[in-house]
Design a protein around this motif. Structure first.
Motif, PDB file in Angstrom:
ATOM      1  N   PHE A  18       0.935  -1.220  -0.002  1.00 31.06           N
ATOM      2  CA  PHE A  18       0.199   0.413  -0.433  1.00 31.06           C
ATOM      3  C   PHE A  18       0.769   0.965   0.188  1.00 31.06           C
ATOM      4  N   SER A  19       0.928   1.883  -0.964  1.00 32.84           N
ATOM      5  CA  SER A  19       1.564   2.929  -1.163  1.00 32.84           C
ATOM      6  C   SER A  19       1.302   4.444  -1.743  1.00 32.84           C
ATOM      7  N   VAL A  20       1.192   5.438  -1.016  1.00 30.97           N
ATOM      8  CA  VAL A  20       0.601   6.685  -0.929  1.00 30.97           C
ATOM      9  C   VAL A  20       1.541   7.465  -1.245  1.00 30.97           C
ATOM     10  N   PHE A  21       1.055   8.795  -2.226  1.00 26.02           N
ATOM     11  CA  PHE A  21       2.507   9.617  -3.015  1.00 26.02           C
ATOM     12  C   PHE A  21       1.951  10.953  -2.528  1.00 26.02           C
ATOM     13  N   VAL A  22       2.167  11.518  -1.625  1.00 24.45           N
ATOM     14  CA  VAL A  22       1.922  12.947  -1.600  1.00 24.45           C
ATOM     15  C   VAL A  22       3.251  13.960  -2.003  1.00 24.45           C
ATOM     16  N   GLY A  23       2.790  15.392  -2.402  1.00 25.68           N
ATOM     17  CA  GLY A  23       3.275  16.404  -2.612  1.00 25.68           C
ATOM     18  C   GLY A  23       2.154  17.659  -3.143  1.00 25.68           C
ATOM     19  N   PRO A  24       3.246  19.117  -3.358  1.00 26.50           N
ATOM     20  CA  PRO A  24       2.114  20.044  -3.875  1.00 26.50           C
ATOM     21  C   PRO A  24       2.051  19.173  -4.843  1.00 26.50           C
ATOM     22  N   ASN A  25       1.092  20.516  -5.655  1.00 21.14           N
ATOM     23  CA  ASN A  25       1.165  20.467  -7.254  1.00 21.14           C
ATOM     24  C   ASN A  25       2.480  20.652  -8.092  1.00 21.14           C
ATOM     25  N   ALA A  26       2.775  19.975  -9.030  1.00 15.86           N
ATOM     26  CA  ALA A  26       3.212  19.898  -9.494  1.00 15.86           C
ATOM     27  C   ALA A  26       4.447  18.801  -9.722  1.00 15.86           C
ATOM     28  N   ALA A  27       4.579  18.398  -8.442  1.00 16.02           N
ATOM     29  CA  ALA A  27       5.121  18.082  -7.795  1.00 16.02           C
ATOM     30  C   ALA A  27       6.203  16.863  -8.872  1.00 16.02           C
ATOM     31  N   THR A  44      -3.410  -6.578   0.820  1.00 18.40           N
ATOM     32  CA  THR A  44      -2.620  -8.183   1.108  1.00 18.40           C
ATOM     33  C   THR A  44      -2.713  -8.914   0.373  1.00 18.40           C
ATOM     34  N   GLN A  45      -3.299  -8.487  -0.437  1.00 25.17           N
ATOM     35  CA  GLN A  45      -3.592  -9.216  -1.696  1.00 25.17           C
ATOM     36  C   GLN A  45      -3.109  -8.874  -3.758  1.00 25.17           C
ATOM     37  N   THR A  46      -3.988  -7.477  -3.175  1.00 27.52           N
ATOM     38  CA  THR A  46      -3.920  -6.448  -4.950  1.00 27.52           C
ATOM     39  C   THR A  46      -3.584  -5.612  -4.224  1.00 27.52           C
ATOM     40  N   GLN A  47      -1.553  -5.314  -5.206  1.00 30.29           N
ATOM     41  CA  GLN A  47      -1.293  -3.822  -4.203  1.00 30.29           C
ATOM     42  C   GLN A  47      -2.029  -2.532  -4.863  1.00 30.29           C
ATOM     43  N   VAL A  48      -1.994  -1.671  -4.050  1.00 27.53           N
ATOM     44  CA  VAL A  48      -2.646  -0.653  -4.065  1.00 27.53           C
ATOM     45  C   VAL A  48      -1.774   0.558  -4.389  1.00 27.53           C
ATOM     46  N   ILE A  49      -1.539   1.480  -5.038  1.00 30.87           N
ATOM     47  CA  ILE A  49      -0.698   2.626  -5.045  1.00 30.87           C
ATOM     48  C   ILE A  49      -1.708   3.601  -5.121  1.00 30.87           C
ATOM     49  N   VAL A  50      -1.215   5.218  -4.320  1.00 34.82           N
ATOM     50  CA  VAL A  50      -2.060   5.368  -4.819  1.00 34.82           C
ATOM     51  C   VAL A  50      -1.515   7.795  -4.396  1.00 34.82           C
ATOM     52  N   THR A  51      -2.472   8.129  -5.106  1.00 42.70           N
ATOM     53  CA  THR A  51      -1.899   9.874  -4.738  1.00 42.70           C
ATOM     54  C   THR A  51      -2.284  10.769  -4.430  1.00 42.70           C
ATOM     55  N   THR A  52      -2.855  11.382  -3.485  1.00 42.50           N
ATOM     56  CA  THR A  52      -2.973  12.597  -2.797  1.00 42.50           C
ATOM     57  C   THR A  52      -2.522  13.629  -2.366  1.00 42.50           C
ATOM     58  N   HIS A  53      -4.049  14.974  -2.415  1.00 45.27           N
ATOM     59  CA  HIS A  53      -3.510  15.989  -1.349  1.00 45.27           C
ATOM     60  C   HIS A  53      -3.979  15.944   0.145  1.00 45.27           C
ATOM     61  N   SER A  54      -4.439  15.216   0.124  1.00 42.54           N
ATOM     62  CA  SER A  54      -5.142  15.704   1.101  1.00 42.54           C
ATOM     63  C   SER A  54      -4.518  14.898   2.451  1.00 42.54           C
ATOM     64  N   ALA A  55      -4.430  16.193   3.499  1.00 40.57           N
ATOM     65  CA  ALA A  55      -3.328  15.757   4.332  1.00 40.57           C
ATOM     66  C   ALA A  55      -4.447  14.682   5.871  1.00 40.57           C
ATOM     67  N   ASP A  56      -5.701  14.844   5.426  1.00 40.51           N
ATOM     68  CA  ASP A  56      -6.522  13.663   6.244  1.00 40.51           C
ATOM     69  C   ASP A  56      -6.457  12.344   5.928  1.00 40.51           C
ATOM     70  N   PHE A  57      -5.770  12.124   4.327  1.00 39.45           N
ATOM     71  CA  PHE A  57      -5.631  10.699   4.507  1.00 39.45           C
ATOM     72  C   PHE A  57      -4.931  10.138   5.089  1.00 39.45           C
ATOM     73  N   VAL A  58      -3.574  11.823   4.783  1.00 40.15           N
ATOM     74  CA  VAL A  58      -2.158  11.251   5.029  1.00 40.15           C
ATOM     75  C   VAL A  58      -2.140  10.884   6.351  1.00 40.15           C
ATOM     76  N   ARG A  59      -3.304  11.490   7.439  1.00 41.38           N
ATOM     77  CA  ARG A  59      -3.506  11.075   8.841  1.00 41.38           C
ATOM     78  C   ARG A  59      -3.722   9.387   9.192  1.00 41.38           C
ATOM     79  N   TYR A  60      -4.088   9.192   8.207  1.00 44.48           N
ATOM     80  CA  TYR A  60      -4.284   7.161   8.650  1.00 44.48           C
ATOM     81  C   TYR A  60      -3.247   6.227   7.959  1.00 44.48           C
TER      82      TYR A  60
END
Length: 395
Positions: free
Chosen positions: A24-33, A329-345
């Motif tokens: 489970f990979s979550v990519f965060v960063g500013p716009n145009a990163a 745990t069965q299928t890899q999930v790769i996410v991009t987000t701008h949301s601090a609320d998402f990153v919190r968890y």
């Protein structure tokens, strides 16, 4: 599962670097990163297998828009390595015997230049033979502009010339010449990309049974109709929606006179079912995301989600992150987000920080930041990100 990405001279990615990936990979960063560019690197590989290199480059408006603007010359490199979701592979040895392999792994790399000529392409498949402990190579191929060298289990190497007309063709598309080529192409074609469009998802869909949710969700009505016959999945999605959407009771589908199918939602305190045009964007988006994560007649190899938090209340995101982690745990999930609320968890080992340095994208995983454990004793991960501690603490 994709364990590592190698990339160079692709959009905002300049010099070559390798990026290990988590289930489970979550990519965060500013716009145009470069978050969308990262997802597009995987999408590009998939399209190269499905449609060819020239068509994939043309879809991105040509080489000048594909290569890194900071690098005027040079070739583009894309490579991935990971595991193959096949428990056991039986390989013929002669006419009678078979050798069984498990713990299958693959590597693949593609290098092409501005003329869209494949300069180098390399792939391999390894596994542990039954009764052994160490992995062995099962199948491999390596090509340059002139020829392809093939090595299949227990056979002598073969060399196939590459004609002038085939120098822009990927060998991995030729499934019948190499076992490694066949399985690697299956991996790439098993990647699913999602950027839902809630307006399109509201429209009635063709009744033919879908195999999985489409990228935009425009076949949502047909998917929800198919899920009705899958009791366990329907119950799971319904229970999650009842938890996440106040007043949600259930959904239903309706066959229309023109042969299409529509969906509607029942809410507590509302008389009759609401048509799809009257349902909130957040509810439609959750229907798409939950269906994509929990239902498919053809299991995906990996799921890529761009900004899943759009149109969703912050309180929904904790359950959504937990579900994605469970699915991974069965299928890899790769996410991009701008949301601090998402990153919190999220956990530090799941979060990748992206930024531009001298015009090129750089990525570092949050758990590699100096003193991250000490920081997390006093702050949540999203607070550290928003306050800039993660950037200042980078190694």
């Amino acid at each position: 599962m994709i364990r590592e990405l190698r990339i160079a001279n692709f959009k905002s990615f300049g010099d070559e670097f390798s990026l290990p990936l988590a289930p489970f990979s979550v990519f965060v960063g500013p716009n145009a990163a470069g978050k969308s560019n990262l997802i597009d690197a995987f999408r590009f590989l998939r399209e190269c297998v499905a449609e060819g290199l020239e068509a994939s480059v043309a879809r991105r408006a040509g080489w000048s828009n594909l290569r890194c603007r900071r690098r005027r010359k040079g070739s583009t490199l894309l490579g991935v390595s990971g595991t193959v979701a096949v428990e056991t592979l039986d390989v013929a040895v002669g006419r009678q015997k078979k050798q069984s392999f498990h713990n299958l792994r693959f590597t693949y790399s593609l290098t092409f230049n501005q003329e869209l000529v494949v300069v180098a392409e390399k792939g391999s498949l390894t596994g542990i033979p039954e009764g052994a402990e160490e992995p062995q190579e099962i199948s491999a191929f390596e090509r340059d502009t002139e020829s392809v060298t093939l090595q299949e289990w227990s056979e002598s190497p073969r060399k196939i010339p590459v004609g002038e007309a085939n120098r822009r063709e990927l060998f991995v598309r030729t499934r019948f010449f190499s076992l490694a080529s066949s399985l690697i192409s299956d991996v790439f074609l098993g990647w699913r990309f999602y950027d839902p469009l809630t307006q399109s998802a509201r429209f009635p869909a063709e009744i033919r049974r879908p195999h999985f949710v489409s990228e935009t969700g425009d076949n949502l009505a047909a998917v929800l109709h198919a899920i009705r016959s899958d009791g366990g999945t329907r119950e799971r999605i319904r229970d999650l929606l009842q938890m996440l959407v106040p007043g949600f009771e259930d959904w239903d589908t309706e066959l229309l006179a023109d042969g299409r199918v529509a969906f509607k939602v029942r809410e507590s305190g509302v008389r009759g079912a609401l048509p799809s045009t009257a349902i909130s964007d957040g509810t439609v988006r959750l229907l798409i995301l939950l269906s994509a994560l929990l239902w498919s007649e053809i299991p995906p190899v990996a799921i890529f989600l761009e900004e899943p938090e759009r149109n969703l209340h912050p309180l929904v995101l904790e359950q959504l992150v937990q579900l994605m982690r469970e699915v991974s745990t069965q299928t890899q999930v790769i996410v991009t987000t701008h949301s601090a609320d998402f990153v919190r968890y999220c956990l530090p080992e799941e979060v990748y920080l992206m930024d531009k340095v001298e015009g090129c994208t750089q990525i570092v995983r949050a758990d590699s930041v100096d003193h991250i454990g000490e920081f997390l004793q006093h702050f949540t991960l999203d607070e550290l990100w928003l306050q800039g501690y993660l950037e200042r603490g980078r190694p």
